[in-house]
Motif scaffolding. Structure first.
Motif, PDB file in Angstrom:
ATOM      1  N   GLY A  32       0.796  -1.214   0.000  1.00  0.00           N
ATOM      2  CA  GLY A  32       0.000   0.000   0.000  1.00  0.00           C
ATOM      3  C   GLY A  32       0.833   1.271   0.000  1.00  0.00           C
ATOM      4  O   GLY A  32       0.392   2.311  -0.448  1.00  0.00           O
ATOM      5  N   MET A  33       2.051   1.158   0.511  1.00  0.00           N
ATOM      6  CA  MET A  33       2.885   2.348   0.613  1.00  0.00           C
ATOM      7  C   MET A  33       4.301   2.044   0.128  1.00  0.00           C
ATOM      8  O   MET A  33       4.672   0.897  -0.047  1.00  0.00           O
ATOM      9  CB  MET A  33       2.918   2.845   2.043  1.00  0.00           C
ATOM     10  N   ILE A  34       5.055   3.103  -0.066  1.00  0.00           N
ATOM     11  CA  ILE A  34       6.424   2.951  -0.551  1.00  0.00           C
ATOM     12  C   ILE A  34       7.346   2.886   0.665  1.00  0.00           C
ATOM     13  O   ILE A  34       7.505   3.869   1.396  1.00  0.00           O
ATOM     14  CB  ILE A  34       6.806   4.122  -1.466  1.00  0.00           C
ATOM     15  N   ASP A  35       7.919   1.712   0.874  1.00  0.00           N
ATOM     16  CA  ASP A  35       8.856   1.512   1.973  1.00  0.00           C
ATOM     17  C   ASP A  35      10.056   0.734   1.448  1.00  0.00           C
ATOM     18  O   ASP A  35      10.214   0.566   0.231  1.00  0.00           O
ATOM     19  CB  ASP A  35       8.174   0.806   3.148  1.00  0.00           C
ATOM     20  N   ALA A  36      10.902   0.269   2.339  1.00  0.00           N
ATOM     21  CA  ALA A  36      12.116  -0.447   1.922  1.00  0.00           C
ATOM     22  C   ALA A  36      11.784  -1.719   1.157  1.00  0.00           C
ATOM     23  O   ALA A  36      12.447  -2.053   0.171  1.00  0.00           O
ATOM     24  CB  ALA A  36      12.972  -0.774   3.151  1.00  0.00           C
ATOM     25  N   GLN A  37      10.739  -2.422   1.584  1.00  0.00           N
ATOM     26  CA  GLN A  37      10.332  -3.654   0.903  1.00  0.00           C
ATOM     27  C   GLN A  37       9.855  -3.351  -0.521  1.00  0.00           C
ATOM     28  O   GLN A  37      10.171  -4.080  -1.466  1.00  0.00           O
ATOM     29  CB  GLN A  37       9.224  -4.350   1.698  1.00  0.00           C
ATOM     30  N   THR A  38       9.101  -2.284  -0.688  1.00  0.00           N
ATOM     31  CA  THR A  38       8.618  -1.885  -2.004  1.00  0.00           C
ATOM     32  C   THR A  38       9.791  -1.539  -2.915  1.00  0.00           C
ATOM     33  O   THR A  38       9.824  -1.941  -4.084  1.00  0.00           O
ATOM     34  CB  THR A  38       7.669  -0.677  -1.890  1.00  0.00           C
ATOM     35  N   ARG A  39      10.755  -0.804  -2.389  1.00  0.00           N
ATOM     36  CA  ARG A  39      11.937  -0.445  -3.180  1.00  0.00           C
ATOM     37  C   ARG A  39      12.712  -1.704  -3.592  1.00  0.00           C
ATOM     38  O   ARG A  39      13.180  -1.798  -4.720  1.00  0.00           O
ATOM     39  CB  ARG A  39      12.843   0.486  -2.386  1.00  0.00           C
ATOM     40  N   ASP A  40      12.838  -2.652  -2.680  1.00  0.00           N
ATOM     41  CA  ASP A  40      13.504  -3.915  -3.005  1.00  0.00           C
ATOM     42  C   ASP A  40      12.774  -4.655  -4.121  1.00  0.00           C
ATOM     43  O   ASP A  40      13.394  -5.187  -5.041  1.00  0.00           O
ATOM     44  CB  ASP A  40      13.599  -4.822  -1.774  1.00  0.00           C
ATOM     45  N   LEU A  41      11.460  -4.701  -4.031  1.00  0.00           N
ATOM     46  CA  LEU A  41      10.661  -5.401  -5.044  1.00  0.00           C
ATOM     47  C   LEU A  41      10.820  -4.767  -6.417  1.00  0.00           C
ATOM     48  O   LEU A  41      11.034  -5.459  -7.416  1.00  0.00           O
ATOM     49  CB  LEU A  41       9.188  -5.425  -4.632  1.00  0.00           C
ATOM     50  N   VAL A  42      10.732  -3.447  -6.482  1.00  0.00           N
ATOM     51  CA  VAL A  42      10.846  -2.750  -7.772  1.00  0.00           C
ATOM     52  C   VAL A  42      12.256  -2.898  -8.329  1.00  0.00           C
ATOM     53  O   VAL A  42      12.444  -3.141  -9.529  1.00  0.00           O
ATOM     54  CB  VAL A  42      10.444  -1.268  -7.626  1.00  0.00           C
ATOM     55  N   ALA A  43      13.258  -2.790  -7.474  1.00  0.00           N
ATOM     56  CA  ALA A  43      14.641  -2.955  -7.923  1.00  0.00           C
ATOM     57  C   ALA A  43      14.868  -4.376  -8.431  1.00  0.00           C
ATOM     58  O   ALA A  43      15.575  -4.587  -9.426  1.00  0.00           O
ATOM     59  CB  ALA A  43      15.607  -2.639  -6.791  1.00  0.00           C
ATOM     60  N   PHE A  44      14.264  -5.353  -7.768  1.00  0.00           N
ATOM     61  CA  PHE A  44      14.381  -6.743  -8.230  1.00  0.00           C
ATOM     62  C   PHE A  44      13.770  -6.918  -9.616  1.00  0.00           C
ATOM     63  O   PHE A  44      14.327  -7.632 -10.454  1.00  0.00           O
ATOM     64  CB  PHE A  44      13.716  -7.708  -7.244  1.00  0.00           C
ATOM     65  N   LEU A  45      12.645  -6.256  -9.864  1.00  0.00           N
ATOM     66  CA  LEU A  45      12.032  -6.337 -11.194  1.00  0.00           C
ATOM     67  C   LEU A  45      13.004  -5.844 -12.268  1.00  0.00           C
ATOM     68  O   LEU A  45      13.157  -6.473 -13.313  1.00  0.00           O
ATOM     69  CB  LEU A  45      10.739  -5.518 -11.240  1.00  0.00           C
TER      70      LEU A  45
END
Length: 142
Positions: A32-45
């Motif tokens: 739902g929000m942009i946090d460290a986990q979200t950044r990791d996921l997008v970077a992994f993509l």
């Protein structure tokens, strides 16, 4: 000397990466929000699609050697989305344009929607630490 049989070829690596992409996109859709986990996921993509794009040439080398030019070109066209979307996603991350990132994640979701990831998969969470890896790659390119 006997022949060395490689059991983990580029096709298998690509299949594993596509499954990991599908898993990461599904995980990202629940954020739902942009946090460290979200950044990791997008970077992994970004990193996974770049790796897939690099493996495409290795796959078609054998076909081109045998003169299957049409098959090689068709395969490249089928997978060209990985390079295009990874470049766009990399730029969007660098610009901190999270609305465009969300749009691109939707496009990626459309590309990997057919992929079935079993409930008990062995992929784990390959995106952990991907943000740091991507930042290192961004700094070395500049």
């Amino acid at each position: 000397m006997s022949r060395v049989i490689q059991t983990d070829g580029v096709g298998k690596q690509r299949q594993t990466l596509v499954r990991a992409l599908a898993l990461a996109v599904r995980e990202l859709m629940h954020r739902g929000m942009i946090d460290a986990q979200t950044r990791d996921l997008v970077a992994f993509l970004v990193l996974a699609m770049e790796e897939i794009a690099q493996n495409i040439d290795e796959t078609v080398k054998a076909w081109e050697k045998r003169g299957y030019w049409l098959k090689a070109d068709r395969f490249r066209l089928d997978w060209e989305w990985t390079q295009m979307l990874s470049q766009q996603l990399r730029k969007a991350i660098a610009d901190e344009d999270w609305d465009f990132v969300a749009r691109l994640v939707g496009e990626i979701a459309g590309k990997v929607s057919h992929v079935e990831v079993p409930v008990h998969h062995r992929l784990g969470t390959p995106w952990n630490g991907a943000w740091e890896k991507l930042k290192v790659k961004l700094l070395t390119r500049e």
